[in-house]
Design a protein around this motif. Structure first.
Motif, short mmCIF file in Angstrom:
data_model
loop_
_atom_site.label_atom_id
_atom_site.label_comp_id
_atom_site.label_asym_id
_atom_site.label_seq_id
_atom_site.Cartn_x
_atom_site.Cartn_y
_atom_site.Cartn_z
N VAL A 1 0.86 -1.19 0.00
CA VAL A 1 0.00 0.00 0.00
C VAL A 1 0.89 1.24 0.00
CG1 VAL A 1 -1.90 1.20 1.11
CG2 VAL A 1 -1.71 -1.28 1.34
N LEU A 2 0.80 2.00 -1.06
CA LEU A 2 1.71 3.12 -1.30
C LEU A 2 0.89 4.31 -1.77
CD1 LEU A 2 4.89 3.09 -1.29
CD2 LEU A 2 4.76 2.67 -3.75
N PRO A 3 1.18 5.52 -1.25
CA PRO A 3 0.44 6.69 -1.75
C PRO A 3 0.60 6.80 -3.27
CG PRO A 3 1.78 7.29 0.16
CD PRO A 3 2.16 5.88 -0.22
N GLN A 4 -0.48 7.18 -3.93
CA GLN A 4 -0.49 7.30 -5.40
C GLN A 4 0.71 8.13 -5.89
OE1 GLN A 4 -3.68 6.21 -7.25
NE2 GLN A 4 -2.05 6.01 -8.77
N LYS A 5 0.97 9.24 -5.19
CA LYS A 5 2.02 10.17 -5.63
C LYS A 5 3.42 9.56 -5.58
CE LYS A 5 2.87 12.34 -1.10
NZ LYS A 5 4.03 11.46 -0.86
N ALA B 1 -3.18 1.87 -3.98
CA ALA B 1 -3.03 3.27 -3.54
C ALA B 1 -3.47 3.42 -2.09
CB ALA B 1 -3.86 4.19 -4.44
N GLY B 2 -2.69 4.09 -1.29
CA GLY B 2 -3.01 4.29 0.12
C GLY B 2 -4.11 5.32 0.31
N GLY B 3 -4.72 5.31 1.48
CA GLY B 3 -5.73 6.29 1.84
C GLY B 3 -5.13 7.40 2.69
#
Lengths: 232, 232
Positions: free
Chosen positions: B59-63, B85-87
């Motif tokens: 789980v990784l931030p989209q950016k 994508a992370g929340g």
């Protein structure tokens, strides 16, 4: 500029009663080398760096004193300090340290012998806050979550922001801590602040630091070697 | 010998949503190199070492995903994994990770992306205990004393033996954790175990380890470099 604090007698009791049990060594952990120098010498040097006027009292088990003397010779370690034989518990050891101080007034910092990376500014702040009145206790926020384990074996999540991990130095006015250590020892005395507090004196938490670790396990020793290299 | 656990689908959700804020860097801390390799790659590799059969969900931030792809190319990092994508919060991130698992039954370990030194035996034990029923949560005893800070600014000493510092992995049966994460998010959800517990499911603490640190501050990074050298 000379401040009122500078004119106050200042003492530091360095408590070095640890064994090598959790470290997995036969050498007491305070004697283990970091960067080739015993941990305890690093620790004592921090207080000398804060101020050469601080009078150092080293509490060391009787059985370890001859080894310490040999280490001092080998490392040409010559800081002026008074050595006192430790007791069976930390409470007894600190009590012995206090008994070795002749002054009636002044401030005393109590510090773990195996916390060699205490920043000088933390030592200074602890004396300054103690000078203002309350005892000063270095503390840091928790990085990990925390749980309470209840006697029935269950456990429950706690709010970690409500807790602080406690370090040393813990610094007090001499008459206050002397009186507190006249109490009978209790199992609830987890550190020096809890003794002082149990006698009705509040303590103030000051900001400790994550570099001020208590060298307890082999992992800590790895960190200490690396941290010392980074600093030098 | 094949055990019932081997026949159970096993997943690991690696949560890597951290910023570099407390580290003082602009690079997200999970991408910082240790021994020349991004922390997150070390962490993922631990789970692969436990078992190549564990299905990894990152789980990784989209950016941060394009940077991650570039890092994987540069380091020839090719472990099979699903990227999600992370929340905005850890709760939301884990929920996204769970949504990416199609299996109805099985076990899922949730682990911090910045805990690269989790021992393989800890991962194994967490799956084994979770297989028995309760959620399994890695935890260690406190080395330092602890104090409770009350809202009025005072603080009091606590018995540190009653507390455990909580690590990851935290491992659960899929149907149990899925149902728990259907609850509305609460501020009391400090980790995944607290979510599961809040839904009425007890968790079991397993022995974590002091090497399983969460890399949070520059001091931790120093330790990580040293520890990796020692291990190799």
């Amino acid at each position: 500029m000379t401040t009122p604090l500078d004119l106050t007698p200042q003492f530091a009791i360095i408590v070095a009663g640890g064994s090598g049990n959790r470290m997995g060594t036969s050498v007491p952990k305070q004697f283990l080398p970091v960067g080739g120098v015993p941990i305890l010498m690093h620790t004592l040097t921090r207080f000398f760096e804060y101020s050469p006027a601080v009078q150092l009292i080293l509490v060391l088990p009787q059985k370890d004193q001859s080894v310490w003397e040999k280490l001092c010779e080998r490392h040409h370690f010559q800081l002026p300090l008074k050595i006192v034989a430790g007791g069976a518990t930390r409470f007894q050891s600190v009590k012995q340290g206090l008994a070795a101080i002749e002054a009636a007034e002044g401030l005393v910092a109590i510090h773990d012998g195996v916390r060699p990376f205490v920043p000088v500014h933390t030592i200074r702040e602890s004396f300054e806050v103690a000078y203002q009145g309350n005892g000063a206790v270095a503390a840091v926020a928790l990085k990990d979550s925390i749980r309470l384990v209840t006697p029935d074996g269950t456990n429950q999540s706690m709010d970690r922001t409500q807790f602080r991990l406690i370090q040393t130095p813990q610094t007090f006015r001499l008459p206050v801590i002397r009186k507190s250590f006249e109490q009978p020892e209790q199992s609830s005395f987890t550190d020096d602040a809890s003794v002082v507090e149990s006698d009705g004196n509040p303590v103030t938490l000051i900001e400790g630091s994550y570099q001020n670790i208590k060298i307890t396990t082999p992992e800590d020793l790895v960190w200490a070697e690396a941290y010392l290299k980074l600093m030098s």
